[in-house]
Design an enzyme around this catalytic site. Structure first.
Site, short mmCIF file in Angstrom:
data_model
loop_
_atom_site.label_atom_id
_atom_site.label_comp_id
_atom_site.label_asym_id
_atom_site.label_seq_id
_atom_site.Cartn_x
_atom_site.Cartn_y
_atom_site.Cartn_z
N ARG A 142 0.85 -1.20 0.00
CA ARG A 142 0.00 0.00 0.00
C ARG A 142 0.88 1.25 0.00
O ARG A 142 0.58 2.23 -0.67
CB ARG A 142 -0.94 -0.01 1.21
CG ARG A 142 -2.10 -0.99 1.05
CD ARG A 142 -3.16 -0.82 2.13
NE ARG A 142 -2.77 -1.46 3.37
CZ ARG A 142 -3.21 -2.66 3.78
NH1 ARG A 142 -4.05 -3.35 3.03
NH2 ARG A 142 -2.82 -3.17 4.93
N PHE A 196 -11.30 -4.81 -6.08
CA PHE A 196 -11.33 -5.62 -4.84
C PHE A 196 -10.83 -4.74 -3.68
O PHE A 196 -9.89 -5.08 -2.97
CB PHE A 196 -10.46 -6.87 -4.98
CG PHE A 196 -10.74 -7.70 -6.21
CD1 PHE A 196 -11.79 -8.61 -6.21
CD2 PHE A 196 -9.97 -7.57 -7.36
CE1 PHE A 196 -12.05 -9.38 -7.34
CE2 PHE A 196 -10.23 -8.33 -8.49
CZ PHE A 196 -11.27 -9.24 -8.49
N ASP A 229 -15.88 -3.21 -5.22
CA ASP A 229 -15.92 -4.43 -4.40
C ASP A 229 -17.33 -4.98 -4.45
O ASP A 229 -18.30 -4.24 -4.67
CB ASP A 229 -15.51 -4.14 -2.95
CG ASP A 229 -15.01 -5.38 -2.23
OD1 ASP A 229 -13.78 -5.55 -2.09
OD2 ASP A 229 -15.85 -6.22 -1.82
N SER A 230 -17.47 -6.27 -4.22
CA SER A 230 -18.81 -6.87 -4.24
C SER A 230 -19.45 -6.85 -2.85
O SER A 230 -20.62 -7.21 -2.71
CB SER A 230 -18.73 -8.31 -4.75
OG SER A 230 -17.82 -9.05 -3.96
N ASP A 236 -6.36 -6.70 -6.46
CA ASP A 236 -6.00 -7.47 -5.27
C ASP A 236 -7.15 -8.42 -4.92
O ASP A 236 -7.84 -8.24 -3.91
CB ASP A 236 -5.70 -6.52 -4.10
CG ASP A 236 -5.24 -7.28 -2.86
OD1 ASP A 236 -4.76 -8.42 -3.00
OD2 ASP A 236 -5.37 -6.73 -1.74
N CYS A 243 -3.03 -13.96 -3.83
CA CYS A 243 -2.77 -14.48 -2.47
C CYS A 243 -3.11 -15.96 -2.41
O CYS A 243 -3.44 -16.49 -1.35
CB CYS A 243 -3.52 -13.66 -1.42
SG CYS A 243 -5.30 -13.69 -1.62
N1 SAH Z 1 -7.03 -4.75 -1.22
C1 SAH Z 1 -7.73 -4.93 0.01
C2 SAH Z 1 -8.00 -6.40 0.33
C3 SAH Z 1 -8.78 -7.14 -0.72
S1 SAH Z 1 -9.56 -8.59 -0.13
C4 SAH Z 1 -6.96 -4.24 1.14
O1 SAH Z 1 -5.84 -3.74 0.91
O2 SAH Z 1 -7.48 -4.19 2.24
C5 SAH Z 1 -10.53 -9.09 -1.47
C6 SAH Z 1 -11.83 -8.32 -1.66
O3 SAH Z 1 -12.42 -8.80 -2.86
C7 SAH Z 1 -12.87 -8.50 -0.59
O4 SAH Z 1 -13.25 -7.24 -0.11
C8 SAH Z 1 -14.08 -9.15 -1.30
O5 SAH Z 1 -15.32 -8.63 -0.85
C9 SAH Z 1 -13.84 -8.75 -2.71
N2 SAH Z 1 -14.38 -9.63 -3.78
C10 SAH Z 1 -14.35 -10.97 -3.85
N3 SAH Z 1 -14.82 -11.41 -5.05
C11 SAH Z 1 -15.16 -10.29 -5.74
C12 SAH Z 1 -15.68 -10.05 -7.04
N4 SAH Z 1 -15.92 -11.06 -7.88
N5 SAH Z 1 -15.90 -8.78 -7.43
C13 SAH Z 1 -15.66 -7.75 -6.59
N6 SAH Z 1 -15.13 -7.91 -5.36
C14 SAH Z 1 -14.90 -9.15 -4.93
#
Ligand code: SAH
Length: 420
Positions: free
Chosen positions: A236, A252, A274-275, A324, A364
């Protein structure tokens, strides 16, 4: 006489055939190689037989086919990973003292990696010789995740050692991951009282933490994993350093980690996707908490896979894109399906990237190695007709150590690409 010699040098030459009172797990012939290389997992397929009786989490003595001592491990009858090693030394039979020492050592190792953040991972499972034990510190609160039969068996000792060694006032348990189900364990979520048992009625508040000069609210009770993705801390910061004046797309986004970093770094605008509606709500609160310009952050609740296509149809482009996603491949068996997912989002993101723009892309998934990930992204770039320089390789922050003998611990990998 001969017996004494064998006891003194149990792992060399002639096998130690001493049979202790406890259960003994014998491997098939020639299946001891990974344990000799200090890899801490015993897969069910490598096991010949269990002599004696062992329940979930009980300590077993792991022996090669010829009877040589290999390790003390926690037995997990429901899991494909049938045993997880506590110790490779015959003299170090797991007990309260050993676990206490492991917890203290893990926390002592973190002293040098604290930096400005008041949130960090104090225990990182196998990498701290505590399989199935994760402990994340958020200010004065410690969030504990116990995901293996062995960790569950020793829960009171582990929790009390964590309480003592961390100095945290509140301990909260989030043992609700899918891994727990694989180990045949029920979910446990709640405050941890003095006995190490979870008390579900007490709901924790949202906690405020500080990282890279930014304040974040963390929902330890209902957030994902233990509430915050501490492993991305350094990445970050890298994104913040690139963001000035750029139009950013953060896919995400969860509770806005990369969004806030980009805004704090001077991004012209950040579109975050995000979803999860609760994650987006907390992300918005985080922007306000830091008095960042809310007019520069835009939020979309959508599926990233289809939303990237929508953006392409609308002709939108960006200078900095972050991908991510969650874990697509928990194990290497899911790697192929995961590869399709990674390729899809990277391909569509690269199409939206302006020349000279950056893509920070992550995986990850333990089941996808850094090598494989790079190949997948290269395939996506080729299909997008994009030529890209690798400007940086990303890893988890130092409070998530990776052991040479346990490459599965290197689950987080990423690339910073610059489009030519
Ligand atoms: N980058 C973030 C962590 C990401 S975790 C940070 O630095 O804190 C992954 C995220 O992806 C979660 O919030 C989850 O809700 C979201 N997610 C999972 N599948 C998804 C999809 N198909 N479309 C959008 N978001 C999604």
């Amino acid at each position: 006489m001969k017996k004494t010699m064998n006891e003194k040098a149990p792992t060399t030459g002639a096998a130690s055939r001493k049979r202790g009172a406890g259960p003994q797990l014998f491997l098939k012939p020639a299946r001891e190689r990974s344990l000799r290389r200090l890899h801490p997992w015993v897969f069910s397929g490598a096991i010949d037989r269990l002599e004696g009786e062992a329940g979930s989490g009980d300590t077993v003595c792991v022996r090669a086919a010829d009877g040589t001592f290999l390790a003390w491990a926690a037995y997990s009858p429901a899991s494909q990973i049938r045993a997880r090693v506590w110790s490779f030394s015959e003299a170090e039979q797991p007990d309260e003292n050993l676990l206490r020492a492991r917890v203290s050592a893990a926390i002592a190792r973190r002293q040098s990696v604290m930096g400005d953040a008041n949130a960090l991972r104090l225990v990182h499972a196998e990498s701290d010789a505590l399989p199935g034990v994760v402990a994340d510190r958020y200010g004065d609160t410690l969030v504990v995740q116990l995901t293996s039969a062995g960790a569950e068996r020793w829960r009171n000792v582990i929790v009390e050692s964590l309480r003592e060694a961390s100095g945290c006032k509140l301990l909260f348990e989030r043992s609700d991951g899918d891994v727990r189900a694989l180990e045949g364990l029920a979910s446990r979520v709640g405050m941890l009282n003095g006995e190490g048992s979870a008390v579900a009625e007490m709901k924790p508040d949202v906690i405020e933490i500080r990282e890279n000069g930014i304040r974040y609210l963390v929902d330890i009770g209902a957030g994902q994993k233990t509430g915050f993705f501490l492993d991305q801390r350094d990445n970050r910061a890298s994104v913040a350093a690139l963001a000035r004046g750029r139009e950013v797309l953060n896919c995400f986004c969860y509770t806005g980690g990369f969004t806030l970093s980009a805004q704090a770094g001077g991004a012209a605008s950040v579109l975050s996707v995000d979803s999860s509606a609760p994650a987006l709500t907390l992300a918005r609160r985080n922007v306000a908490l830091n008095a960042l310009d809310t007019a520069r952050s835009h939020w979309v609740e959508a599926d990233v896979f289809s939303y990237l296509r929508d953006l392409g149809r609308e002709g939108r482009t960006f200078d900095l894109i972050i991908l991510d996603p969650p874990k697509f491949a928990p194990t290497s068996r899911d790697a192929e399906r995961a590869a399709r997912g990674y390729k899809d989002i990277n391909l569509n993101a690269l199409k939206l990237l302006r020349p000279g723009g950056y893509l920070a892309t992550f995986s990850c998934s333990s089941g996808v190695s850094a090598d494989l990930f790079q190949k997948i992204v290269a395939g996506a770039a080729a299909d997008a007709g994009a030529s890209c320089a690798i400007e940086q390789r990303f890893h988890a922050a130092a409070d998530h150590p990776v052991m040479l003998e346990f490459p599965e611990g290197e689950y987080l990998k990423g690339l910073l690409l610059r489009k030519r």
